[in-house]
Design a protein around this motif. Structure first.
Motif, PDB file in Angstrom:
ATOM      1  N   LYS A 118      63.753  45.008  74.175  1.00 55.56           N
ATOM      2  CA  LYS A 118      63.686  45.689  72.884  1.00 55.56           C
ATOM      3  C   LYS A 118      64.582  46.920  72.870  1.00 55.56           C
ATOM      4  N   ARG A 158      60.194  45.507  63.785  1.00 53.20           N
ATOM      5  CA  ARG A 158      60.778  44.525  62.862  1.00 53.20           C
ATOM      6  C   ARG A 158      61.833  45.176  61.978  1.00 53.20           C
ATOM      7  N   ASP A 162      57.129  40.186  65.248  1.00 50.25           N
ATOM      8  CA  ASP A 162      56.670  41.274  66.101  1.00 50.25           C
ATOM      9  C   ASP A 162      55.504  41.940  65.371  1.00 50.25           C
ATOM     10  N   ASP A 189      58.410  38.433  69.780  1.00 48.63           N
ATOM     11  CA  ASP A 189      57.828  39.349  70.750  1.00 48.63           C
ATOM     12  C   ASP A 189      56.866  38.553  71.636  1.00 48.63           C
TER      13      ASP A 189
END
Length: 220
Positions: A103, A13, A7, A53
């Protein structure tokens, strides 16, 4: 199990790493800030699971997933998404992605998702499932008729299981709703994947949506 995390946002992260490393048996072996770096680190560390991501510099997560499919076929890929990125789901399926998680998902969903794909399964967040169902209703896929014909070959029970699978329910949750043992649901799922000719639960879920088998009441 060995996990690679990619990411471009360091804070994301750090958050994901802190969640995963509290779990026994899960090790974050590498972190990347872009897709190209993720592919290189995957070649070096051979992780069981790569969390990617979608939007990253140099190489986006879906391009990286395609690279991993050819260079690291033993690495299962989970795509980390945000609301508004539903348009990428069909492309991700073509790249062999094994799961979709938001997320903002509950940390338990992240942990169970990583464990599921590491074991050869797939994961689909119920929240992503709801968004996907909304999008497909708004713009029906041209494959809907074909998907309907394919699912018509399933038994009534298999269609019922497929609809719940499409809603993002786990084998255990489906078993509880149908008052069956989990092993029976697992056998149904295997038969469904084989009959539909798909690689994982996520691809089966798309067919379930297109065929109209997913019930709103089953979505979390």
């Amino acid at each position: 199990m060995r996990v690679l995390l990619a990411d471009d946002e360091a804070i994301v992260r750090a958050g994901v790493r802190s969640i995963l490393t509290t779990q026994p048996g899960i090790e974050v072996v590498a972190e990347a800030a872009d897709g190209r770096e993720a592919v290189e680190l995957a070649r070096r560390h051979r992780p069981d699971v790569a969390l990617l991501d979608i939007r990253m510099p140099e190489m986006d997560g879906l391009t990286a997933a395609a690279e991993l499919r050819s260079t690291n076929p033993g690495t299962a890929v989970i795509v980390l998404t945000t609301f508004g990125e539903d348009k990428y789901i069909e492309r991700a399926l073509d790249e062999g992605v094994a799961g979709f998680l938001l997320k903002a998902s509950d940390p338990r969903d992240l942990i169970s998702g990583v464990r599921a794909v590491a074991a050869g399964g797939a994961c689909l967040s119920p929240l992503v499932a709801r968004r996907l169902m909304t999008e497909l209703r708004r713009a029906p896929s041209p494959r809907a008729e074909l998907s309907g014909a394919r699912t018509a070959l399933l038994t009534q029970r298999e269609q019922e299981v497929l609809g719940m699978l499409g809603a993002g329910l786990s084998n255990g949750e489906i078993a509880a709703r149908l008052h069956l043992v989990e092993g029976t649901i697992k056998a149904h799922v295997s038969a469904i994947l084989n009959q539909l000719g798909v690689r994982n639960r996520v691809q089966a879920a798309i067919i379930a949506y297109e065929a109209g088998l997913v019930k709103t009441t089953d979505l979390a």
